[in-house]
Write a protein that holds these residues in place. Structure first.
Motif, PDB file in Angstrom:
ATOM      1  N   LYS A   1      71.850  32.007  67.999  1.00 48.70           N
ATOM      2  CA  LYS A   1      70.882  32.626  68.908  1.00 48.70           C
ATOM      3  C   LYS A   1      69.817  33.399  68.136  1.00 48.70           C
ATOM      4  CE  LYS A   1      70.479  35.673  72.912  1.00 48.70           C
ATOM      5  NZ  LYS A   1      71.187  36.491  73.915  1.00 48.70           N
ATOM      6  N   LEU A   2      70.238  34.244  67.216  1.00 46.98           N
ATOM      7  CA  LEU A   2      69.277  35.050  66.475  1.00 46.98           C
ATOM      8  C   LEU A   2      68.389  34.188  65.585  1.00 46.98           C
ATOM      9  CD1 LEU A   2      71.345  38.212  65.478  1.00 46.98           C
ATOM     10  CD2 LEU A   2      69.888  37.829  67.473  1.00 46.98           C
ATOM     11  N   LYS A   3      68.968  33.145  64.993  1.00 46.01           N
ATOM     12  CA  LYS A   3      68.157  32.281  64.143  1.00 46.01           C
ATOM     13  C   LYS A   3      67.119  31.528  64.976  1.00 46.01           C
ATOM     14  CE  LYS A   3      68.267  28.675  60.648  1.00 46.01           C
ATOM     15  NZ  LYS A   3      69.064  27.760  59.817  1.00 46.01           N
ATOM     16  N   TYR A   4      67.531  31.056  66.150  1.00 48.13           N
ATOM     17  CA  TYR A   4      66.597  30.327  67.019  1.00 48.13           C
ATOM     18  C   TYR A   4      65.416  31.210  67.414  1.00 48.13           C
ATOM     19  CZ  TYR A   4      64.700  28.323  71.298  1.00 48.13           C
ATOM     20  OH  TYR A   4      63.845  27.848  72.271  1.00 48.13           O
TER      21      TYR A   4
ATOM     22  N   TYR B   1      60.711  36.709  73.413  1.00 44.61           N
ATOM     23  CA  TYR B   1      61.753  36.325  72.457  1.00 44.61           C
ATOM     24  C   TYR B   1      62.492  37.563  71.938  1.00 44.61           C
ATOM     25  CZ  TYR B   1      59.396  31.793  72.469  1.00 44.61           C
ATOM     26  OH  TYR B   1      58.843  30.595  72.852  1.00 44.61           O
ATOM     27  N   TYR B   2      61.764  38.637  71.670  1.00 40.96           N
ATOM     28  CA  TYR B   2      62.420  39.868  71.228  1.00 40.96           C
ATOM     29  C   TYR B   2      63.287  40.436  72.348  1.00 40.96           C
ATOM     30  CZ  TYR B   2      60.447  40.671  66.593  1.00 40.96           C
ATOM     31  OH  TYR B   2      60.169  40.586  65.254  1.00 40.96           O
ATOM     32  N   TYR B   3      62.868  40.242  73.595  1.00 37.33           N
ATOM     33  CA  TYR B   3      63.674  40.712  74.720  1.00 37.33           C
ATOM     34  C   TYR B   3      64.993  39.944  74.784  1.00 37.33           C
ATOM     35  CZ  TYR B   3      64.650  42.727  79.296  1.00 37.33           C
ATOM     36  OH  TYR B   3      65.227  43.421  80.331  1.00 37.33           O
ATOM     37  N   LYS B   4      64.940  38.629  74.507  1.00 40.72           N
ATOM     38  CA  LYS B   4      66.165  37.820  74.467  1.00 40.72           C
ATOM     39  C   LYS B   4      67.098  38.315  73.357  1.00 40.72           C
ATOM     40  CE  LYS B   4      65.092  34.631  77.601  1.00 40.72           C
ATOM     41  NZ  LYS B   4      65.904  34.371  78.818  1.00 40.72           N
ATOM     42  N   VAL B   5      66.491  38.675  72.215  1.00 46.39           N
ATOM     43  CA  VAL B   5      67.294  39.206  71.107  1.00 46.39           C
ATOM     44  C   VAL B   5      67.923  40.535  71.508  1.00 46.39           C
ATOM     45  CG1 VAL B   5      67.182  40.127  68.758  1.00 46.39           C
ATOM     46  CG2 VAL B   5      65.944  38.027  69.335  1.00 46.39           C
ATOM     47  N   TRP B   6      67.138  41.376  72.144  1.00 48.03           N
ATOM     48  CA  TRP B   6      67.627  42.704  72.536  1.00 48.03           C
ATOM     49  C   TRP B   6      68.745  42.619  73.565  1.00 48.03           C
ATOM     50  CZ3 TRP B   6      66.541  45.898  77.097  1.00 48.03           C
ATOM     51  CH2 TRP B   6      66.952  47.227  76.948  1.00 48.03           C
ATOM     52  N   GLU B   7      68.730  41.573  74.392  1.00 45.90           N
ATOM     53  CA  GLU B   7      69.773  41.395  75.395  1.00 45.90           C
ATOM     54  C   GLU B   7      71.113  41.005  74.795  1.00 45.90           C
ATOM     55  OE1 GLU B   7      67.937  38.532  78.042  1.00 45.90           O
ATOM     56  OE2 GLU B   7      67.798  40.067  79.603  1.00 45.90           O
ATOM     57  N   THR B   8      71.104  40.536  73.551  1.00 48.90           N
ATOM     58  CA  THR B   8      72.353  40.149  72.892  1.00 48.90           C
ATOM     59  C   THR B   8      73.263  41.369  72.775  1.00 48.90           C
ATOM     60  OG1 THR B   8      71.123  38.522  71.590  1.00 48.90           O
ATOM     61  CG2 THR B   8      73.338  39.087  70.841  1.00 48.90           C
ATOM     62  N   PRO B   9      74.512  41.289  73.257  1.00 53.96           N
ATOM     63  CA  PRO B   9      75.394  42.469  73.261  1.00 53.96           C
ATOM     64  C   PRO B   9      75.517  43.154  71.909  1.00 53.96           C
ATOM     65  CG  PRO B   9      76.362  40.710  74.560  1.00 53.96           C
ATOM     66  CD  PRO B   9      75.134  40.138  73.924  1.00 53.96           C
TER      67      PRO B   9
ATOM     68  N   ALA C   1      65.104  48.486  66.775  1.00 55.00           N
ATOM     69  CA  ALA C   1      64.005  47.698  66.209  1.00 55.00           C
ATOM     70  C   ALA C   1      63.521  46.631  67.188  1.00 55.00           C
ATOM     71  CB  ALA C   1      64.457  47.048  64.901  1.00 55.00           C
ATOM     72  N   ALA C   2      64.471  45.968  67.861  1.00 50.02           N
ATOM     73  CA  ALA C   2      64.090  44.931  68.820  1.00 50.02           C
ATOM     74  C   ALA C   2      63.305  45.516  69.989  1.00 50.02           C
ATOM     75  CB  ALA C   2      65.336  44.207  69.330  1.00 50.02           C
ATOM     76  N   LEU C   3      63.763  46.668  70.503  1.00 51.18           N
ATOM     77  CA  LEU C   3      63.075  47.306  71.631  1.00 51.18           C
ATOM     78  C   LEU C   3      61.679  47.769  71.229  1.00 51.18           C
ATOM     79  CD1 LEU C   3      63.323  48.141  74.562  1.00 51.18           C
ATOM     80  CD2 LEU C   3      64.377  50.281  73.828  1.00 51.18           C
ATOM     81  N   GLU C   4      61.547  48.294  70.027  1.00 47.74           N
ATOM     82  CA  GLU C   4      60.223  48.702  69.544  1.00 47.74           C
ATOM     83  C   GLU C   4      59.279  47.508  69.472  1.00 47.74           C
ATOM     84  OE1 GLU C   4      60.853  50.591  65.817  1.00 47.74           O
ATOM     85  OE2 GLU C   4      61.550  52.490  66.689  1.00 47.74           O
ATOM     86  N   HIS C   5      59.772  46.378  68.981  1.00 52.87           N
ATOM     87  CA  HIS C   5      58.922  45.191  68.884  1.00 52.87           C
ATOM     88  C   HIS C   5      58.536  44.668  70.268  1.00 52.87           C
ATOM     89  CE1 HIS C   5      60.139  45.164  64.640  1.00 52.87           C
ATOM     90  NE2 HIS C   5      59.118  44.342  64.438  1.00 52.87           N
ATOM     91  N   ILE C   6      59.428  44.784  71.239  1.00 47.83           N
ATOM     92  CA  ILE C   6      59.084  44.380  72.609  1.00 47.83           C
ATOM     93  C   ILE C   6      57.896  45.197  73.096  1.00 47.83           C
ATOM     94  CG2 ILE C   6      59.882  44.279  75.002  1.00 47.83           C
ATOM     95  CD1 ILE C   6      62.751  43.997  73.875  1.00 47.83           C
TER      96      ILE C   6
ATOM     97  N   SER D   1      51.729  42.268  83.073  1.00 48.74           N
ATOM     98  CA  SER D   1      51.803  43.527  83.815  1.00 48.74           C
ATOM     99  C   SER D   1      53.210  43.750  84.375  1.00 48.74           C
ATOM    100  CB  SER D   1      50.784  43.518  84.956  1.00 48.74           C
ATOM    101  OG  SER D   1      50.862  44.692  85.710  1.00 48.74           O
ATOM    102  N   ASP D   2      53.819  42.691  84.883  1.00 50.36           N
ATOM    103  CA  ASP D   2      55.172  42.809  85.424  1.00 50.36           C
ATOM    104  C   ASP D   2      56.167  43.207  84.333  1.00 50.36           C
ATOM    105  OD1 ASP D   2      57.286  42.238  87.538  1.00 50.36           O
ATOM    106  OD2 ASP D   2      57.873  40.809  85.978  1.00 50.36           O
ATOM    107  N   MET D   3      56.070  42.556  83.172  1.00 50.48           N
ATOM    108  CA  MET D   3      56.990  42.871  82.078  1.00 50.48           C
ATOM    109  C   MET D   3      56.766  44.295  81.575  1.00 50.48           C
ATOM    110  SD  MET D   3      57.679  40.697  78.586  1.00 50.48           S
ATOM    111  CE  MET D   3      59.063  41.119  77.512  1.00 50.48           C
ATOM    112  N   LEU D   4      55.507  44.720  81.528  1.00 51.35           N
ATOM    113  CA  LEU D   4      55.184  46.062  81.050  1.00 51.35           C
ATOM    114  C   LEU D   4      55.778  47.127  81.972  1.00 51.35           C
ATOM    115  CD1 LEU D   4      53.469  47.483  78.820  1.00 51.35           C
ATOM    116  CD2 LEU D   4      51.622  47.595  80.496  1.00 51.35           C
TER     117      LEU D   4
END
Length: 480
Positions: A254-257, A277-285, A297-302, A316-319
């Motif tokens: 998952k992280l590599k993808y 994509y960073y949000y998908k990474v951040w959702e990883t438990p 780091a992932a949340l900051e990049h989002i 706007s919705d994601m923000l």
């Protein structure tokens, strides 16, 4: 390859006798005589469709050659035996699997030249055979990694580093592993990700050699970037959510993808995709639980990439969803930055630059001058949307003062937002006035008046019904 047929005879006893005899011949230095003797019996077992005996003979022939270190005879035997008329598929599979098990030992003990000969033999044998598609993919992956090693540490006899990298990418790209029914899903995904990784490496190599000012359509590494996008669509994101693919000690699919997809999106400057994509990474438990490390780091990049993305409904919705997430409150600076973009108030760029600049410019995201300029652009666009919300008309000098821009920059930004459909505006150059409301026709005015009257009459009717109900209730109380 002949169709499988029923076994006509069992040669187990003959095979049990001949194998010790051939082993004795090999010990006396008569390898070729031993192989010829096995060939004679192999023809009989193959014609009789005795799978077990044929498999034993094929494996014995290869083992005797391998133990005698006669790689020329070993490679020729594998080629010949796999092309015999009516050869049994399962016997070939067993022979190929046995030979692949020797590759690592051949490489470490007998050198890279012998290893390459064996690899090419196996690729030749497996070429075009559906029942050998998985072994072919595995051996091709080994060869691609060998060429990648030449790219990282070139040798005098090897081609140029760029050619080695392109060769490695082309070898893997020829494999259509997504169509392989005999390969496990995880292994398919691993190979697809390796294809994408090699394509990105080639694309970056080609891009570095092309002058940006002279770059044309599909020049440099553009073709490889397109293939990366295609490869990304072959991976099932739902499969990546499975626990075994999210958390693994050695390899995390998952992280590599998502790392590869982030690289692709950044090349295209698709900031909203990067944020997703960073949000998908951040959702990883395992990432989300690491509050102070990878999760932070992932949340900051989002945050950074969602504010860099051009404004539209999705952005706007994601923000706004990100602003309401309790996890963001713990990141004070990033929370305040998102709050600025979700509040309908002007953001003066000098103030933003002085408050957030010293920290943001030290991050990997905003260390790039281009992304810092993109942030400036997003602040300007936000301010124009705020002005359009509160002003019907405004003079250009006043607007340029609010935006901290020159008149030309203000007009260019206004035109871009109008073309994208974000706002409605018209510039009256002679008078120097910007109109944010379109001229309304008499029909539009009457339609709005009719709509307002219907709402007013509805409120009157609702109030009248409420008063009647109250009066009826009072009457009943008095009567009782």
């Amino acid at each position: 390859m002949a169709e499988p047929k029923k076994q006509e005879k069992d040669f187990t006893s003959e095979v049990d006798v001949i194998i010790p005899e051939t082993e004795s011949l090999v010990k006396s230095g008569k390898l070729q005589d031993a192989v010829d003797k096995l060939y004679a019996l192999e023809k009989q077992t193959r014609n009789a469709s005795d799978l077990k005996s044929t498999t034993r003979l094929l494996n014995t022939i290869c083992s005797l050659c391998y133990e005698a270190r006669d790689y020329e005879l070993l490679n020729s035997s594998i080629n010949i035996l796999s092309k015999k008329h009516g050869q049994l598929k399962a016997a070939i599979q067993s022979m190929v699997d046995q030979a692949m098990g020797w590759l690592e030992e051949i490489k470490s003990r007998d050198g890279i030249e012998k290893w390459l000969q064996m690899v090419e033999t196996l690729r030749s044998v497996t070429d075009g055979k559906l029942f050998l598609e998985t072994p072919r993919a595995r051996v091709t992956l080994l060869l691609a990694h060998y060429h990648e090693a030449l790219f990282k540490a070139p040798t005098p006899a090897a081609p140029s580093p760029k050619e080695s990298l392109i060769t490695a990418s082309d070898l893997l790209s020829d494999l259509q592993v997504e169509t392989y029914s005999s390969m496990e899903r995880r292994e398919k995904t691993e190979i697809i990700l390796e294809q994408m990784r090699f394509l990105i490496a080639v694309a970056r190599q080609k891009d570095s050699e092309v002058d940006a000012d002279k770059k044309e359509s599909l020049s440099g590494g553009d073709a490889e970037w397109v293939k990366v996008r295609v490869g990304g669509r072959k991976v099932n994101e739902e499969f990546l959510k499975e626990k075994d693919n999210e958390v693994r000690s050695r390899y995390d699919l998952k992280l590599k993808y998502y790392d590869l997809m982030i690289q692709h999106a950044l090349h295209q400057s698709s900031y909203l995709d990067v944020a997703k994509y960073y949000y998908k990474v951040w959702e990883t438990p395992s990432i989300k639980e690491d509050v102070a490390g990878k999760g932070r780091a992932a949340l900051e990049h989002i945050v950074y990439y969602v504010v860099l993305a051009p404004h539209d409904n999705e952005q706007s919705d994601m923000l706004h969803r990100l602003f309401n997430d309790p996890a963001l409150v713990k990141l004070e600076l990033q929370y305040n930055l998102v709050k600025c973009f979700t509040t309908s108030e002007l953001m003066r760029w000098p103030g933003i630059e002085s408050i957030y600049g010293p920290f943001l410019r030290t991050t990997s995201v905003f260390s790039s001058d281009k992304r810092w300029e993109d942030l400036h652009t997003r602040v300007i666009e936000h301010n124009i949307r705020v002005v359009a919300k509160y002003y019907t008309r405004i003079t250009l000098p006043r607007l340029t003062s609010l935006l901290d821009l020159t008149r030309q920059q203000t007009e260019e930004t206004l035109c871009r937002l109008v073309v994208s459909g974000t706002i409605w505006a018209r510039i009256d150059r002679p008078t120097g006035v910007v109109n944010f409301r379109a001229t309304r026709s008499a029909e539009d005015v009457m339609n709005d008046w009719s709509s307002d009257m219907q709402k007013l009459l509805g409120l009157v009717e609702k109030s009248w019904m409420g008063m009647n109900a109250a009066q009826a209730a009072q009457t009943r109380v008095k009567a009782s």
